[in-house]
Motif scaffolding. Structure first.
Motif, PDB file in Angstrom:
ATOM      1  N   ARG A 231      -9.253 -20.525 -26.540  1.00  0.00           N
ATOM      2  CA  ARG A 231      -9.598 -21.371 -27.673  1.00  0.00           C
ATOM      3  C   ARG A 231      -9.088 -22.774 -27.428  1.00  0.00           C
ATOM      4  O   ARG A 231      -7.969 -22.979 -26.928  1.00  0.00           O
ATOM      5  N   ALA A 232      -9.891 -23.751 -27.845  1.00  0.00           N
ATOM      6  CA  ALA A 232      -9.517 -25.145 -27.634  1.00  0.00           C
ATOM      7  C   ALA A 232      -8.230 -25.494 -28.377  1.00  0.00           C
ATOM      8  O   ALA A 232      -7.417 -26.285 -27.894  1.00  0.00           O
ATOM      9  N   GLU A 233      -8.025 -24.910 -29.562  1.00  0.00           N
ATOM     10  CA  GLU A 233      -6.812 -25.197 -30.320  1.00  0.00           C
ATOM     11  C   GLU A 233      -5.572 -24.694 -29.583  1.00  0.00           C
ATOM     12  O   GLU A 233      -4.524 -25.355 -29.571  1.00  0.00           O
ATOM     13  N   LEU A 234      -5.677 -23.526 -28.951  1.00  0.00           N
ATOM     14  CA  LEU A 234      -4.544 -22.999 -28.184  1.00  0.00           C
ATOM     15  C   LEU A 234      -4.287 -23.847 -26.944  1.00  0.00           C
ATOM     16  O   LEU A 234      -3.131 -24.095 -26.575  1.00  0.00           O
ATOM     17  N   MET A 235      -5.356 -24.292 -26.294  1.00  0.00           N
ATOM     18  CA  MET A 235      -5.195 -25.146 -25.121  1.00  0.00           C
ATOM     19  C   MET A 235      -4.524 -26.462 -25.505  1.00  0.00           C
ATOM     20  O   MET A 235      -3.656 -26.976 -24.784  1.00  0.00           O
ATOM     21  N   THR A 236      -4.912 -27.004 -26.650  1.00  0.00           N
ATOM     22  CA  THR A 236      -4.295 -28.247 -27.127  1.00  0.00           C
ATOM     23  C   THR A 236      -2.815 -28.044 -27.411  1.00  0.00           C
ATOM     24  O   THR A 236      -1.974 -28.871 -27.051  1.00  0.00           O
ATOM     25  N   GLU A 237      -2.488 -26.932 -28.057  1.00  0.00           N
ATOM     26  CA  GLU A 237      -1.086 -26.636 -28.354  1.00  0.00           C
ATOM     27  C   GLU A 237      -0.280 -26.471 -27.065  1.00  0.00           C
ATOM     28  O   GLU A 237       0.866 -26.943 -26.971  1.00  0.00           O
ATOM     29  N   ALA A 238      -0.870 -25.824 -26.064  1.00  0.00           N
ATOM     30  CA  ALA A 238      -0.177 -25.659 -24.784  1.00  0.00           C
ATOM     31  C   ALA A 238       0.075 -27.008 -24.125  1.00  0.00           C
ATOM     32  O   ALA A 238       1.137 -27.233 -23.527  1.00  0.00           O
ATOM     33  N   ALA A 239      -0.905 -27.911 -24.225  1.00  0.00           N
ATOM     34  CA  ALA A 239      -0.707 -29.253 -23.665  1.00  0.00           C
ATOM     35  C   ALA A 239       0.407 -29.986 -24.397  1.00  0.00           C
ATOM     36  O   ALA A 239       1.235 -30.665 -23.776  1.00  0.00           O
ATOM     37  N   ILE A 240       0.473 -29.860 -25.725  1.00  0.00           N
ATOM     38  CA  ILE A 240       1.540 -30.487 -26.498  1.00  0.00           C
ATOM     39  C   ILE A 240       2.896 -29.964 -26.049  1.00  0.00           C
ATOM     40  O   ILE A 240       3.884 -30.716 -25.992  1.00  0.00           O
ATOM     41  N   ARG A 241       2.951 -28.687 -25.688  1.00  0.00           N
ATOM     42  CA  ARG A 241       4.206 -28.074 -25.252  1.00  0.00           C
ATOM     43  C   ARG A 241       4.585 -28.440 -23.820  1.00  0.00           C
ATOM     44  O   ARG A 241       5.585 -27.956 -23.301  1.00  0.00           O
ATOM     45  N   GLY A 242       3.778 -29.267 -23.175  1.00  0.00           N
ATOM     46  CA  GLY A 242       4.111 -29.712 -21.835  1.00  0.00           C
ATOM     47  C   GLY A 242       3.760 -28.742 -20.735  1.00  0.00           C
ATOM     48  O   GLY A 242       4.296 -28.831 -19.624  1.00  0.00           O
ATOM     49  N   LEU A 243       2.829 -27.811 -21.004  1.00  0.00           N
ATOM     50  CA  LEU A 243       2.485 -26.786 -20.027  1.00  0.00           C
ATOM     51  C   LEU A 243       1.415 -27.236 -19.040  1.00  0.00           C
ATOM     52  O   LEU A 243       1.077 -26.484 -18.127  1.00  0.00           O
ATOM     53  N   GLY A 244       0.878 -28.425 -19.218  1.00  0.00           N
ATOM     54  CA  GLY A 244      -0.103 -28.923 -18.274  1.00  0.00           C
ATOM     55  C   GLY A 244      -1.152 -29.790 -18.920  1.00  0.00           C
ATOM     56  O   GLY A 244      -0.986 -30.282 -20.050  1.00  0.00           O
ATOM     57  N   ILE A 245      -2.260 -29.979 -18.208  1.00  0.00           N
ATOM     58  CA  ILE A 245      -3.386 -30.798 -18.672  1.00  0.00           C
ATOM     59  C   ILE A 245      -4.469 -29.876 -19.225  1.00  0.00           C
ATOM     60  O   ILE A 245      -4.854 -28.891 -18.574  1.00  0.00           O
TER      61      ILE A 245
ATOM     62  N   ALA B 207      -8.432 -32.833 -30.355  1.00  0.00           N
ATOM     63  CA  ALA B 207      -7.212 -33.514 -29.912  1.00  0.00           C
ATOM     64  C   ALA B 207      -6.942 -34.828 -30.635  1.00  0.00           C
ATOM     65  O   ALA B 207      -5.843 -35.370 -30.519  1.00  0.00           O
ATOM     66  N   ARG B 208      -7.917 -35.356 -31.382  1.00  0.00           N
ATOM     67  CA  ARG B 208      -7.832 -36.731 -31.891  1.00  0.00           C
ATOM     68  C   ARG B 208      -6.556 -36.998 -32.685  1.00  0.00           C
ATOM     69  O   ARG B 208      -5.862 -37.993 -32.480  1.00  0.00           O
ATOM     70  N   HIS B 209      -6.228 -36.127 -33.621  1.00  0.00           N
ATOM     71  CA  HIS B 209      -5.050 -36.359 -34.457  1.00  0.00           C
ATOM     72  C   HIS B 209      -3.777 -36.395 -33.610  1.00  0.00           C
ATOM     73  O   HIS B 209      -2.884 -37.214 -33.846  1.00  0.00           O
ATOM     74  N   HIS B 210      -3.690 -35.521 -32.624  1.00  0.00           N
ATOM     75  CA  HIS B 210      -2.500 -35.469 -31.771  1.00  0.00           C
ATOM     76  C   HIS B 210      -2.419 -36.700 -30.868  1.00  0.00           C
ATOM     77  O   HIS B 210      -1.324 -37.170 -30.556  1.00  0.00           O
ATOM     78  N   LEU B 211      -3.568 -37.232 -30.486  1.00  0.00           N
ATOM     79  CA  LEU B 211      -3.573 -38.478 -29.720  1.00  0.00           C
ATOM     80  C   LEU B 211      -3.087 -39.635 -30.586  1.00  0.00           C
ATOM     81  O   LEU B 211      -2.295 -40.478 -30.149  1.00  0.00           O
ATOM     82  N   GLU B 212      -3.576 -39.665 -31.827  1.00  0.00           N
ATOM     83  CA  GLU B 212      -3.160 -40.736 -32.744  1.00  0.00           C
ATOM     84  C   GLU B 212      -1.671 -40.650 -33.059  1.00  0.00           C
ATOM     85  O   GLU B 212      -1.001 -41.677 -33.252  1.00  0.00           O
TER      86      GLU B 212
END
Length: 311
Positions: free
Chosen positions: A227-241, A249-254
Motif C-alpha cells: 500500500r502506498a500509505e505504508l510505503m510512505t510511512e516506511a520512508a518517513i521512518r528512514g527505511l529508504g526511498i 506524500a504531499r502533506h508530509h512533504l509540506e
C-alpha cells in the motif's frame, strides 16, 4: 404465459448470472443464499426450463438462462432509470450510492468528500468498495467508480477529482544524511528502495521520464509493501526511498518529514476521475455526490491532510 416471473425473481436471476455465485448475489440483494436457490428452483419449474447450472462449488447460467439475462439487463436498467427519475423529483435524494475505488482513493474520499456528502444529504448512504483491481462497474452493479484519467473507458463520463498528479520518489531527510543524492534514476541502484508488487505477485518497476526519455528501473530493496500509505510511512521512518503518488506524500512533504527526489524525472499525469455510464440516467444521489466532488479545486486534495469543506 399466465404465471409471469416477479421483478424480484428477475433481479435475483440477473445477480446470480453476474456474480456466478449464490452467496455474492445474496450479499448484493441482502437475502439468504437458500432463499435465492429456492426462488430460482420455483422459477425454473414454472417456466419449464433450466436457467442455471449448479454444482457444489459453482453456478452459471444455461444457454436459455444466458439469453434471458441478456434481454433482461437493458430492461432492468431502463426500469431503474425510470425509478431514479421519480426519485430525482424529490427535494432531497435518498437511497444508497455504490462506488468502487482503489484503497488510496477510498481513504482520500473518506477524509474529504464523503463526510461532506453524508452531512448535506442525510437520507443517502454510501457503499464504498475498496478494490485493488478495476472492476466492470456496470456488471458489478456500481453507480460509479474511480480510476486514472487515461484509463476511463470511452463509453463512460469522467469527472476530474483533485487535479493532475504524479508519482514521486521520496525519502526522509535522516535517510539521506551521509548518502549521495540520486541525480538520475540509475543512481537508485545504490540506495535502499521500498518496493511493492502487482496483485499477481510480480515486482513493480519504477518508471521515470524526462524530455521524452523513459527509464524503467527494477529497484533494489529489502522491504516490500502493498500500500502506498505504508510505503510512505516506511520512508518517513528512514527505511529508504519510496515511489508513491504525490497526493499521498504531499502533506508530509509540506511538513518537512519527507523530501522529494528526481522531481524533473517525475512528469504529471491527468489524475483521478470519477466515472459512470454515459448512456444511463444519472441518479439524484450520484448527481449530488458529483456536486460535492467538484467543490474540491485542483491541488487541494491530500490524503495526509484532510481539509473537509464546510457542510
Amino acid at each position: 404465459m399466465n404465471d409471469l416471473p416477479t421483478l424480484t425473481e428477475l433481479k435475483v436471476l440477473a445477480a446470480i448470472a453476474t456474480h456466478r455465485s449464490f452467496r455474492k448475489a445474496a450479499d448484493e440483494l441482502e437475502l439468504a443464499p437458500s432463499t435465492l436457490s429456492h426462488m430460482m428452483s420455483g422459477l425454473e419449474a414454472r417456466l419449464g426450463t433450466r436457467l442455471l447450472n449448479r454444482t457444489t462449488r459453482s453456478v452459471s447460467p444455461t444457454q436459455a438462462g444466458e439469453r434471458l439475462v441478456e434481454r433482461l439487463r437493458p430492461i432492468l436498467q431502463d426500469l431503474y432509470g425510470a425509478l431514479a427519475e421519480v426519485d430525482a423529483s424529490r427535494d432531497h435524494p435518498r437511497g444508497t450510492l455504490r462506488i468502487t475505488a482503489s484503497e488510496t482513493v477510498s481513504l482520500l474520499l473518506l477524509r474529504t468528500v464523503i463526510p461532506v456528502f453524508l452531512s448535506r444529504f442525510p437520507e443517502m448512504a454510501v457503499d464504498l468498495v475498496a478494490e485493488p483491481a478495476f472492476v466492470d462497474i456496470v456488471a458489478e452493479g456500481f453507480d460509479a467508480g474511480f480510476r486514472l484519467g487515461e484509463e476511463v473507458p470511452r463509453d463512460m463520463v469522467g469527472v476530474r477529482f483533485g487535479g493532475a498528479s504524479r508519482m514521486l520518489a521520496v525519502s526522509s531527510p535522516s535517510y539521506l544524511e551521509g548518502r549521495d543524492l540520486p541525480r538520475t534514476p540509475d543512481d537508485l541502484s545504490a540506495h535502499h528502495c521500498i518496493r511493492t508488487r502487482t496483485p499477481n505477485g510480480r515486482s513493480c518497476k519504477w518508471e521515470f521520464e524526462r524530455h521524452g526519455q523513459v527509464v524503467v528501473i527494477d529497484v533494489p530493496g529489502a522491504l516490500i509493501l502493498n500500500r502506498a500509505e505504508l510505503m510512505t510511512e516506511a520512508a518517513i521512518r528512514g527505511l529508504g526511498i519510496a515511489f508513491v503518488p504525490e497526493l499521498v506524500a504531499r502533506h508530509h512533504l509540506e511538513a518537512g518529514v519527507l523530501t522529494s527526489l528526481l522531481e524533473d524525472w517525475c512528469p504529471p499525469y491527468p489524475g483521478v476521475f470519477l466515472y459512470y455510464p454515459g448512456h444511463r440516467h444519472v441518479p439524484a444521489g450520484l448527481r449530488a455526490f458529483i456536486d460535492v466532488l467538484k467543490a474540491y479545486p485542483e491541488g487541494s486534495v491530500s490524503v495526509g491532510a484532510p481539509r473537509p469543506l464546510s457542510a
